[in-house]
Scaffold this active site. Structure first.
Site, PDB file in Angstrom:
ATOM      1  N   GLU A 142       0.838  -1.194   0.000  1.00  0.00           N
ATOM      2  CA  GLU A 142       0.000   0.000   0.000  1.00  0.00           C
ATOM      3  C   GLU A 142       0.877   1.249   0.000  1.00  0.00           C
ATOM      4  O   GLU A 142       1.721   1.411   0.889  1.00  0.00           O
ATOM      5  CB  GLU A 142      -0.902  -0.017   1.248  1.00  0.00           C
ATOM      6  CG  GLU A 142      -1.908  -1.165   1.203  1.00  0.00           C
ATOM      7  CD  GLU A 142      -2.319  -1.657   2.594  1.00  0.00           C
ATOM      8  OE1 GLU A 142      -1.881  -1.073   3.593  1.00  0.00           O
ATOM      9  OE2 GLU A 142      -3.069  -2.655   2.654  1.00  0.00           O
TER      10      GLU A 142
ATOM     11  N   PHE B 217       1.934  -2.113   8.741  1.00  0.00           N
ATOM     12  CA  PHE B 217       2.143  -2.261  10.190  1.00  0.00           C
ATOM     13  C   PHE B 217       1.930  -3.724  10.557  1.00  0.00           C
ATOM     14  O   PHE B 217       1.005  -4.362  10.049  1.00  0.00           O
ATOM     15  CB  PHE B 217       1.163  -1.379  10.983  1.00  0.00           C
ATOM     16  CG  PHE B 217       1.443   0.088  10.850  1.00  0.00           C
ATOM     17  CD1 PHE B 217       2.371   0.724  11.679  1.00  0.00           C
ATOM     18  CD2 PHE B 217       0.809   0.856   9.887  1.00  0.00           C
ATOM     19  CE1 PHE B 217       2.645   2.079  11.555  1.00  0.00           C
ATOM     20  CE2 PHE B 217       1.078   2.212   9.745  1.00  0.00           C
ATOM     21  CZ  PHE B 217       1.989   2.834  10.584  1.00  0.00           C
TER      22      PHE B 217
ATOM     23  N   ASP C 255       0.695  -4.940  12.987  1.00  0.00           N
ATOM     24  CA  ASP C 255      -0.648  -5.105  13.567  1.00  0.00           C
ATOM     25  C   ASP C 255      -1.658  -5.560  12.513  1.00  0.00           C
ATOM     26  O   ASP C 255      -2.686  -6.136  12.841  1.00  0.00           O
ATOM     27  CB  ASP C 255      -1.096  -3.766  14.158  1.00  0.00           C
ATOM     28  CG  ASP C 255       0.012  -3.097  14.956  1.00  0.00           C
ATOM     29  OD1 ASP C 255      -0.067  -3.104  16.177  1.00  0.00           O
ATOM     30  OD2 ASP C 255       0.980  -2.586  14.332  1.00  0.00           O
ATOM     31  N   PHE C 256      -1.372  -5.273  11.248  1.00  0.00           N
ATOM     32  CA  PHE C 256      -2.325  -5.607  10.180  1.00  0.00           C
ATOM     33  C   PHE C 256      -2.230  -7.078   9.780  1.00  0.00           C
ATOM     34  O   PHE C 256      -2.927  -7.528   8.879  1.00  0.00           O
ATOM     35  CB  PHE C 256      -2.103  -4.731   8.941  1.00  0.00           C
ATOM     36  CG  PHE C 256      -2.220  -3.247   9.186  1.00  0.00           C
ATOM     37  CD1 PHE C 256      -2.703  -2.747  10.391  1.00  0.00           C
ATOM     38  CD2 PHE C 256      -1.833  -2.337   8.207  1.00  0.00           C
ATOM     39  CE1 PHE C 256      -2.798  -1.377  10.617  1.00  0.00           C
ATOM     40  CE2 PHE C 256      -1.933  -0.971   8.423  1.00  0.00           C
ATOM     41  CZ  PHE C 256      -2.403  -0.491   9.628  1.00  0.00           C
TER      42      PHE C 256
ATOM     43  N   GLU D 156      -5.009  -6.383   2.249  1.00  0.00           N
ATOM     44  CA  GLU D 156      -3.836  -7.185   2.619  1.00  0.00           C
ATOM     45  C   GLU D 156      -3.976  -8.656   2.274  1.00  0.00           C
ATOM     46  O   GLU D 156      -3.020  -9.282   1.830  1.00  0.00           O
ATOM     47  CB  GLU D 156      -3.526  -7.031   4.116  1.00  0.00           C
ATOM     48  CG  GLU D 156      -2.877  -5.707   4.491  1.00  0.00           C
ATOM     49  CD  GLU D 156      -3.886  -4.608   4.778  1.00  0.00           C
ATOM     50  OE1 GLU D 156      -5.104  -4.885   4.699  1.00  0.00           O
ATOM     51  OE2 GLU D 156      -3.477  -3.477   5.082  1.00  0.00           O
TER      52      GLU D 156
ATOM     53  N   HIS E 183      -1.268   0.070  16.196  1.00  0.00           N
ATOM     54  CA  HIS E 183      -0.167   0.437  15.293  1.00  0.00           C
ATOM     55  C   HIS E 183       1.176   0.427  16.011  1.00  0.00           C
ATOM     56  O   HIS E 183       2.095   1.125  15.601  1.00  0.00           O
ATOM     57  CB  HIS E 183      -0.383   1.834  14.693  1.00  0.00           C
ATOM     58  CG  HIS E 183      -1.471   1.910  13.676  1.00  0.00           C
ATOM     59  ND1 HIS E 183      -2.804   1.838  14.014  1.00  0.00           N
ATOM     60  CD2 HIS E 183      -1.432   2.053  12.331  1.00  0.00           C
ATOM     61  CE1 HIS E 183      -3.534   1.944  12.912  1.00  0.00           C
ATOM     62  NE2 HIS E 183      -2.739   2.072  11.878  1.00  0.00           N
TER      63      HIS E 183
END
Lengths: 321, 336, 373
Positions: free
Chosen positions: B29, B93, B95-96, B70, B139
């Site tokens: 991204e 990140f 976290d994703f 993602e 994040h």
């Protein structure tokens, strides 16, 4: 486009092989000689074969948990497949994958997949490789009516359209995601859903090999020529349960028997080619016998094959570690 | 050789490997930015500018911006890797990971094994992690132990610009799926980094300080803090060995065990959550294989078992820092 | 000289050294010391060495004590004549401390590597000292670099201009070694002197660098004022090829530590930092190929391929050879039967790295030859 005799014989041979393979696995599973989870493709043969007859070794497919048919249609070795399903040495994946992960990258078969909706993102990748390396190849994601509601499938359709990938999404809608009817679980029309992503699609009778073949031919050549992703929605039925052992009490009384009697893809195929004088019944009977012998041999060899050795547990995790 | 930031070091490794091998592509991204927009192209180079300048050199065909999707593009990177490319996908990140973990956990990590060794998946997933940015709970996490838990993945946590360039080069040349975890608070760290390409092998820890009294194993950004503590305490009579595992999978078990056998004391420092994390893993390893050498209980220095808080006042005490590491080292050295 | 006070400061051994740890004083406060006497042991991240008194006098004050870690240039002690008052010493220390930061910054500025183009390719070098007269040129061995002279260059630079270079394939120089043979290496070294307009130099060469110095003196007799050869290549066929293969092939810390240990009489001198530096160099693209090319060209068939012991008499420049008795790479027995004009210094308890293992002695020998010629 007309299929020649050799192609027709090959198509029948493959469909018959899948049917014989699955029915035999059904019996072997019932008798307790096959471990694990097994999902059978019987009834849907025309879909796999009609699509894969339009593909070559440079093209990739990603399959579902119901993957034996796609495997055979993409050219995987039937005996090695049987050994794999029995979990034996010499299996297509050395006995490490089993029915749900059966694969052969050298044939462009990126695997059956134990995760519903696992395949479409991988197919975007295979299509990206084809596009980047200009191989002329395409990549086909088979998904069931369950997988068609997964985010991965929808995200992949969007990504393939955005990147203009040579990817084809094939929905094999056999009416049930596990025990849940697709008429209930899929909201809206699948072809319109694809159209929402800007992907042209078509709904096809998945029992009719000729309809499947023709629709796939058009879609695949359109995509191969740079037209971007395509979509096909096959309406079809499975003859067995979601998994072996599923009593299929959720299906209507006589539902499967009716399909077997009226819409069986092999019966329809024979009727059509014999009626048109393209092939003779004895040619097809010969194939039936050859295939039966092949599957007998495959099962015998699988049963005789050794179990993987303890060392095999630790290999193939990494290329290097 | 010149001073380069962590950001430049990663960028240079990507650039050099893309020049060397046309199969190396990037996707993610906004890794270029401005895709489809009327304004500036290469507007971002990733949210923190790590991939800036690569799209102008290699074109949109090899530096692919993606939709925020993602599952699709991480999976596409895996599929592309299995079929002949060497993609570096940017999971912005760490976290994703939650929205695409299946493609990493069940696809990337397992294709080779499930296919009996007949698939090779040379994909790199770059991802930012770490607290200190006031970026709050979604994040800021240090989730890399979740990846290390999965057989089939290699997990890299570089501790400096030099390390980042060499480890990224190795990650791209490696034939296995690699999760490359970059601490977002380190991008402006600077040190001498060679201009030439070089690869640091996986599975060999770096020993950044050598001492006799205490072994400190530290991961990623914590290595810098551990070095500081070692330098400080070295002047006060506690000499420390600092071990940077570099890759937490594979983990260089021998360097850790050998060192603890010499020092008899272990402090493990990690920014990831304490339960089932790397600190616990390394402590267990030492308890099993070097128990007899231990002269003091192993100490783990980690954040508390909480999400990463937003408020600066809370986040600053969340992150393990020099004072807590120093206190732990003093405690195991019997000088608390 | 009455009234003169000499500051003892933390030395800078090698470009990367920023601080050092005082291990122990070898002499007590109040003891008279001679110039050149080893008086204090200093440990850096890379190596431990003794620091020699830069002048004579009484060690009046140990400003730093064992265990102290101090930046390069920081005051560690004071030497002075007994006639200097304690008050003057105290004032000196105070003033030194007030000025110290600027001094060390300036010193740090002065030692920076530079690069010059030789035959179209970069050669990195370090110049120290700016005395007139014929400069010294220090040439390292296979796999080394200009930092190998960390204990020699600063000392020799007190009286001379001293150049240390990185050979092609090494350090910060080009990784293009051409054929990698002695001729190619010699051409690079002589080309380096040309590029810096250095007409003549006192050559100091270690191992492969010794062979290059010999070759340069044979091919360009006018360029070499003197030759100091430390465990040089070129005097016999024997060489430890296992070491060379090990050095080229090892990619891991532990293997490399063992390999590097063979260089020294006391392998424990090899620090973690030394191993890390070598690995950092060896990881650079092109290095392995460069080293392999040189090794193939010069040590083919497990033997030295460049042997000129029969041609030493053609060299008119004075030659001295320094060799560690415990050299495990090139046996010191190769000094047997050399012409009498060559002076030979065998060092006991020393391996292949005399200039690092016994720098004081090596520096003295170099200084003596250079001064006498």
């Amino acid at each position: 486009m007309e299929l020649n005799r050799e192609q027709l014989l090959a198509a029948y041979h493959q469909m018959r092989t899948i049917r014989e393979f699955e029915e035999r696995v059904h019996r072997e599973f019932s008798s307790g000689s096959i471990p694990g989870f097994v999902h059978l493709y019987a009834g849907e043969e025309a879909c796999a074969v009609g699509v894969c007859m339009n593909l070559s070794a440079k093209d990739y497919i990603a399959s579902t948990h119901r993957g034996h048919g796609h495997c055979i249609a993409k050219g995987c070795d039937v005996k090695a497949m049987m050994k794999e399903i029995f979990g034996r040495k010499g299996g297509l994946c050395g006995g490490k994958g089993g029915s749900m992960h059966i694969a052969d990258m050298s044939k462009g078969m990126m695997g059956a997949n134990g995760i519903v909706g696992g395949g479409p993102p991988l197919i975007c990748g295979a299509a990206l490789t084809a596009k980047t390396l200009k191989t002329g190849g395409v990549a086909v994601a088979f998904v069931g009516d369950g997988g068609f509601n997964q985010g991965t499938t929808l995200e992949s359709m969007n990504l393939a359209a955005v990147w203009k990938l040579p990817a084809i999404f094939v929905l094999e809608d056999n009416g049930y995601a596990e025990s849940t009817a697709s008429s209930w679980s899929i909201s809206g029309e699948p072809v319109k859903r694809a159209a929402g992503f800007g992907i042209p699609g078509e709904q096809v009778n998945g029992h009719d090999f000729f309809a499947v073949y023709e629709a796939a031919r058009k879609a695949i050549s359109r995509t191969r020529e740079g037209g971007g992703p395509s979509f096909l929605h096959f309406k079809v039925s499975r003859y067995f349960g979601h998994f072996e052992g599923d009593a299929t009490t959720y299906r209507g009384a006589g539902e499967v028997d009716k399909v077997r009697a009226e819409r069986d893809c092999l019966t329809l195929f024979r009727k059509r080619v014999e009626g048109a004088g393209l092939l003779k019944a004895d040619q097809l009977d010969t194939i039936d016998k050859e295939v039966a012998a092949l599957i007998d041999a495959a099962v015998a060899e699988a049963k005789a094959a050794p179990e993987p050795s303890a060392e095999d547990l630790l290999t193939d995790v990494y290329a290097s570690y | 050789m010149s001073k380069k930031s962590f950001r430049q070091a990663v960028n240079e490794a990507l650039r050099d490997e893309m020049r060397r091998d046309s199969r190396v592509i990037l996707m993610g991204e906004d890794i270029a930015g401005g895709m489809g927009a009327a304004g500036e192209q290469d507007a971002w180079g990733g949210p923190l500018g790590v991939t800036k300048g690569l799209m102008p050199e290699f074109g949109r065909e090899r530096v692919l911006d993606t939709p925020i999707s993602e599952s699709a593009f991480i999976g596409a990177a895996v599929g592309a890797a299995a079929t002949g490319l060497r993609p570096v996908a940017d999971l912005m990140f760490i976290d994703f990971m939650g929205v695409c973990f299946d493609q990493i956990l069940n696809q990337a990590a397992k294709l080779r094994y499930m296919f009996g060794g007949k698939a090779t998946v040379p994909v790199v997933i770059r991802t930012m992690f770490g607290a200190g940015f006031r970026a709050a709970s979604q994040h800021s996490q240090g989730l890399y132990p979740l990846f290390a838990h999965v057989p089939g993945l290699k997990v890299v946590v570089p501790s400096s610009p030099y390390e980042a360039k060499g480890l990224m080069t190795q990650a791209i040349r490696d034939d296995d799926p690699v999760i490359f975890c970059e601490h977002k608070a380190m991008y402006d760290d600077q040190e001498d980094v060679p201009d030439e390409p070089y690869a640091i092998p996986f599975g060999e820890a770096n020993v950044t300080r050598e001492g006799d009294d205490v072994t400190i194993v530290a991961i990623g950004r914590m290595v810098k803090f551990a070095n500081e503590v070692a330098d400080k305490l070295g002047k006060q009579g506690i000499s420390c060995t600092v071990i940077d595992p570099r890759t937490i999978s594979p983990l260089d078990r021998n360097t850790i065990i050998d060192s603890v056998e010499e020092t008899g004391r272990l402090v493990v420092v990690d920014e990831a959550s304490p339960r089932c994390g790397m600190a616990a893993d390394i402590a267990a390893l030492v308890a099993q294989d070097a128990f007899k050498a231990l002269k003091a209980p192993v100490r783990m220095v980690t954040p508390p078992h909480t999400p990463v808080p937003f408020s600066a006042a809370l986040e600053d005490i969340y992150i393990p820092g020099v004072p807590r590491i120093e206190a732990a080292v003093r405690a195991v050295a019997g000088q608390a | 000289m009455a009234g003169e006070i000499t500051a003892l400061t933390m030395p800078k051994w090698g470009l990367a050294m920023t601080e050092g740890k005082l291990v122990a004083w070898n002499v007590a406060e109040g003891t008279p010391v001679a110039p050149g006497q080893p008086i204090v042991e200093i440990e850096t991240e890379k190596i431990t060495n003794v620091y020699e008194a830069p002048a004579g006098g009484v060690l009046r004050k140990c400003v730093a004590v064992a265990g102290d870690t101090l930046p390069v240039g920081a005051l560690i002690g004071v030497l002075a004549d007994p006639s200097v008052s304690d008050e003057d010493i105290a004032r000196f220390i105070e003033e030194f401390r007030a000025e110290a930061p600027e001094t060390s910054a300036a010193e740090a500025e002065a030692v920076r590597v530079a690069s010059v183009t030789v035959n179209g390719r970069p050669i990195q070098y370090l110049k120290m000292g700016d005395a007139g007269g014929i400069p010294l040129l220090l040439v390292h061995g296979l796999g080394g670099d200009l930092n190998n002279w960390l204990f020699n260059q600063p000392v020799l630079a007190q009286k001379h201009t001293v150049y240390a270079l990185d050979l092609p394939g090494h350090g910060g120089s080009t990784k293009d070694v051409g054929g990698g043979d002695i001729g190619a290496m010699t051409a690079a070294v002589v080309g380096f002197l040309d590029a810096l307009s250095v007409d003549r130099a006192h050559f100091v060469g270690h191992s492969l660098g010794g062979g290059i110095a010999l070759s340069a003196a044979l091919e360009h007799p006018r360029r070499a004022a003197t030759l100091t050869l430390i465990s040089p290549v070129g005097l016999g066929s024997e060489i430890n090829v296992d070491y060379i293969d090990g050095f080229i092939q090892s990619e891991r810390r532990k293997e490399m530590k063992v390999v590097l240990g063979r260089l020294f009489a006391k392998p424990e001198i090899v620090s973690n930092e030394m191993v890390n530096d070598v690995l950092k160099y060896k990881r650079l693209e092109g290095v392995k190929a460069a080293l392999s090319t040189i090794a193939r060209a010069i040590f083919r068939g497990n033997k030295q391929g460049f042997i000129v012991r029969d041609r030493l008499s053609e060299i008119s420049a004075p030659i001295q050879i320094i060799w560690g008795e415990q050299d495990a790479i090139i046996p010191s027995s190769q000094v047997a039967g050399l012409p009498a004009s060559v002076s030979v210094h065998m060092l006991a308890g020393v391996g292949h790295m005399a200039h690092m293992e016994q720098p004081q002695e090596v520096n003295k020998l170099i200084e003596r030859l250079v001064t006498s010629s």
